[in-house]
Design a protein around this motif. Structure first.
Motif, PDB file in Angstrom:
ATOM      1  N   ALA A  63      -7.053  -5.147   5.822  1.00  0.00           N
ATOM      2  CA  ALA A  63      -5.617  -5.305   5.604  1.00  0.00           C
ATOM      3  C   ALA A  63      -5.075  -6.399   6.504  1.00  0.00           C
ATOM      4  O   ALA A  63      -5.431  -6.477   7.687  1.00  0.00           O
ATOM      5  CB  ALA A  63      -4.893  -3.990   5.898  1.00  0.00           C
TER       6      ALA A  63
ATOM      7  N   SER B 156      -9.401  -0.741   8.674  1.00  0.00           N
ATOM      8  CA  SER B 156      -9.321  -2.193   8.839  1.00  0.00           C
ATOM      9  C   SER B 156      -9.265  -2.580  10.309  1.00  0.00           C
ATOM     10  O   SER B 156      -9.923  -3.534  10.740  1.00  0.00           O
ATOM     11  CB  SER B 156      -8.082  -2.736   8.116  1.00  0.00           C
ATOM     12  OG  SER B 156      -7.948  -4.128   8.297  1.00  0.00           O
TER      13      SER B 156
ATOM     14  N   PRO C 107       0.962  -4.860   6.683  1.00  0.00           N
ATOM     15  CA  PRO C 107       0.049  -5.681   5.888  1.00  0.00           C
ATOM     16  C   PRO C 107       0.563  -5.903   4.467  1.00  0.00           C
ATOM     17  O   PRO C 107       1.124  -4.995   3.844  1.00  0.00           O
ATOM     18  CB  PRO C 107      -1.254  -4.875   5.889  1.00  0.00           C
ATOM     19  CG  PRO C 107      -1.188  -4.062   7.135  1.00  0.00           C
ATOM     20  CD  PRO C 107       0.262  -3.706   7.302  1.00  0.00           C
TER      21      PRO C 107
ATOM     22  N   LEU D 231       0.821  -1.206   0.000  1.00  0.00           N
ATOM     23  CA  LEU D 231       0.000   0.000   0.000  1.00  0.00           C
ATOM     24  C   LEU D 231       0.858   1.261   0.000  1.00  0.00           C
ATOM     25  O   LEU D 231       0.647   2.176  -0.804  1.00  0.00           O
ATOM     26  CB  LEU D 231      -0.946   0.007   1.199  1.00  0.00           C
ATOM     27  CG  LEU D 231      -1.924   1.189   1.257  1.00  0.00           C
ATOM     28  CD1 LEU D 231      -2.797   1.234   0.008  1.00  0.00           C
ATOM     29  CD2 LEU D 231      -2.785   1.120   2.504  1.00  0.00           C
TER      30      LEU D 231
ATOM     31  N   SER E 131      -1.382  -5.824  -3.116  1.00  0.00           N
ATOM     32  CA  SER E 131      -0.949  -7.097  -2.529  1.00  0.00           C
ATOM     33  C   SER E 131       0.454  -7.490  -2.952  1.00  0.00           C
ATOM     34  O   SER E 131       0.855  -7.302  -4.107  1.00  0.00           O
ATOM     35  CB  SER E 131      -1.926  -8.203  -2.932  1.00  0.00           C
ATOM     36  OG  SER E 131      -1.544  -9.436  -2.351  1.00  0.00           O
TER      37      SER E 131
ATOM     38  N   GLY F 219     -11.622  -0.475   4.719  1.00  0.00           N
ATOM     39  CA  GLY F 219     -10.574  -1.364   4.252  1.00  0.00           C
ATOM     40  C   GLY F 219     -10.436  -2.630   5.070  1.00  0.00           C
ATOM     41  O   GLY F 219     -10.948  -2.733   6.194  1.00  0.00           O
TER      42      GLY F 219
ATOM     43  N   HIS G 158      -5.663   1.521   6.570  1.00  0.00           N
ATOM     44  CA  HIS G 158      -5.189   0.662   7.666  1.00  0.00           C
ATOM     45  C   HIS G 158      -6.034   0.861   8.920  1.00  0.00           C
ATOM     46  O   HIS G 158      -6.409  -0.111   9.596  1.00  0.00           O
ATOM     47  CB  HIS G 158      -3.726   0.967   7.962  1.00  0.00           C
ATOM     48  CG  HIS G 158      -2.768   0.341   6.999  1.00  0.00           C
ATOM     49  ND1 HIS G 158      -1.408   0.480   7.116  1.00  0.00           N
ATOM     50  CD2 HIS G 158      -2.967  -0.438   5.907  1.00  0.00           C
ATOM     51  CE1 HIS G 158      -0.810  -0.184   6.138  1.00  0.00           C
ATOM     52  NE2 HIS G 158      -1.737  -0.729   5.395  1.00  0.00           N
TER      53      HIS G 158
ATOM     54  N   ILE H 211      -4.240  -5.962   0.928  1.00  0.00           N
ATOM     55  CA  ILE H 211      -5.162  -4.904   1.340  1.00  0.00           C
ATOM     56  C   ILE H 211      -6.278  -4.757   0.322  1.00  0.00           C
ATOM     57  O   ILE H 211      -6.024  -4.683  -0.895  1.00  0.00           O
ATOM     58  CB  ILE H 211      -4.418  -3.539   1.455  1.00  0.00           C
ATOM     59  CG1 ILE H 211      -3.310  -3.608   2.513  1.00  0.00           C
ATOM     60  CG2 ILE H 211      -5.387  -2.419   1.779  1.00  0.00           C
ATOM     61  CD1 ILE H 211      -1.931  -3.843   1.942  1.00  0.00           C
TER      62      ILE H 211
END
Length: 361
Positions: free
Chosen positions: A202, A340, A226, A177, A246, A200, A337, A229
């Motif tokens: 993650a 998430s 992470p 990310l 990813s 999100g 983030h 995501i």
């Protein structure tokens, strides 16, 4: 028109293309003059190749007085400290992405720059290339009607198979990310406008990664960020976009970026590049059409953002890879983030915040 002298901090994997382009003078407003690196031998080698001056430390470069803009190519964790020293010395700064690791670092950097009456800019500058500029013109001219939704996808299996020093990719300030996401988010914001809120998911898919390149084969990397995501971005214009970033995917067939409108679909080229292809398919078309690119920057033109800032300084206009833009992208990434972790939407107020912070730039 005058000329802005460029000093480069950090000689690593990305530095050569910047040095080549800036030394090639694709703008009459910039002159590559100096370089420094913690391993001084690298700086000396670059200085000899490009006929510029090598400094042992950043402080030496800042005290010399022969530099107007610092091009900061250090690793992400060093972006803030390096850039802050530069703006305190009265230098403009262009940071590699992300502009800083933390929001509060970026906020302090931008406020300090405003107080010192110097500018902050940052990568990526790929949105200034012919590919995304062509897409922007198509959208502005109504070729897909009103944008409704978009899909953005960056997926591979990580840099440890090819990058000579892949460790930092799995540390704070990186991951898919923060390392590659800025290309996609910057393109989306440039094409579609301000992001108002995000949600999100993650996760760290594996606690360790194994290096498979020839430099450090078999070495283990502890993963701290992470690596897979998903996010949904809601824009102030009323449309939404999905984003996947990813380091956990070997193969996929998803588009880089697609934008869906009331009258057609636009395929945006890889936002990590400057060219095409740009593909358009309007509602009654039976096939995709490749659209000729506008502009003169379809090859790897890293450094065009630095050159644009130099020209903007000379012309007294805003620069395109602005503090507002890079901070908004940083804010979105942290928001993904945070959403998430919390299970709630993150609402971005960065556009209003940045207008206040940058009012003197």
């Amino acid at each position: 028109m005058g000329m802005q002298r460029i000093g480069v901090v950090g000689i690593g994997n990305i530095s050569k293309i910047y040095l080549d382009n800036l030394a090639g003078m694709f703008s009459k407003s910039v002159k590559l003059t100096a370089v420094t690196n913690p391993t001084f031998e690298r700086a000396e080698k670059a200085a000899a190749e490009y006929n510029i001056k090598a400094f042992k430390t950043l402080d030496d470069m800042l005290k010399d007085g022969g530099v107007d803009i610092i091009l900061n190519l250090t690793p992400p964790k060093a972006h803030y400290e390096t850039a802050l020293a530069a703006v305190k010395a009265g230098k403009h700064v262009y940071n590699e992405k992300p502009v800083c690791v933390k929001r509060e670092e970026a906020t302090h950097l931008i406020r300090t720059a405003a107080e010192m009456k110097v500018r902050v800019a940052g990568a990526p500058d790929t949105f200034l290339g012919d590919g995304i500029q062509t897409c922007r013109k198509l959208i502005d001219n109504g070729w897909i009607g009103r944008p409704l939704a978009a899909s953005a996808n960056f997926m591979n299996h990580g840099p440890e198979s090819w990058h000579p020093s892949p460790h930092f990719f799995y540390k704070d300030g990186a991951g898919p990310l923060f390392d590659v996401g800025p290309y996609y988010l910057t393109a989306l914001v440039y094409l579609l406008g301000h992001v108002e809120r995000v949600c999100g998911s993650a996760k760290i898919s594996a606690p360790q990664r194994t290096i498979t390149n020839k430099y450090n084969y078999g070495e283990k990397i502890n993963v701290e960020v992470p690596t897979h995501i998903y996010a949904v971005l809601d824009f102030s214009c009323g449309m939404s976009a999905s984003l996947t970033a990813s380091f956990d995917v070997y193969h996929h067939s998803m588009p880089f970026i697609e934008i869906y409108g009331t009258e057609g679909t636009l395929k945006v080229p890889d936002p990590n590049t400057f060219g095409g292809p740009v593909l358009l398919r309007r509602m009654n078309d039976d096939k995709w059409s490749e659209i000729p690119l506008i502009g003169n920057h379809s090859e790897n033109s890293r450094g065009i953002g630095v050159a644009d800032m130099a020209e903007a300084i000379e012309e007294g206009r805003p620069h395109h890879a602005s503090a507002e833009l890079v901070y908004h992208v940083l804010d979105i990434m942290h928001g993904i983030h945070e959403a998430s972790v919390s299970g709630k939407y993150f609402k971005s107020a960065s556009a209003k915040q940045l207008k206040r912070m940058c009012k003197r730039q």
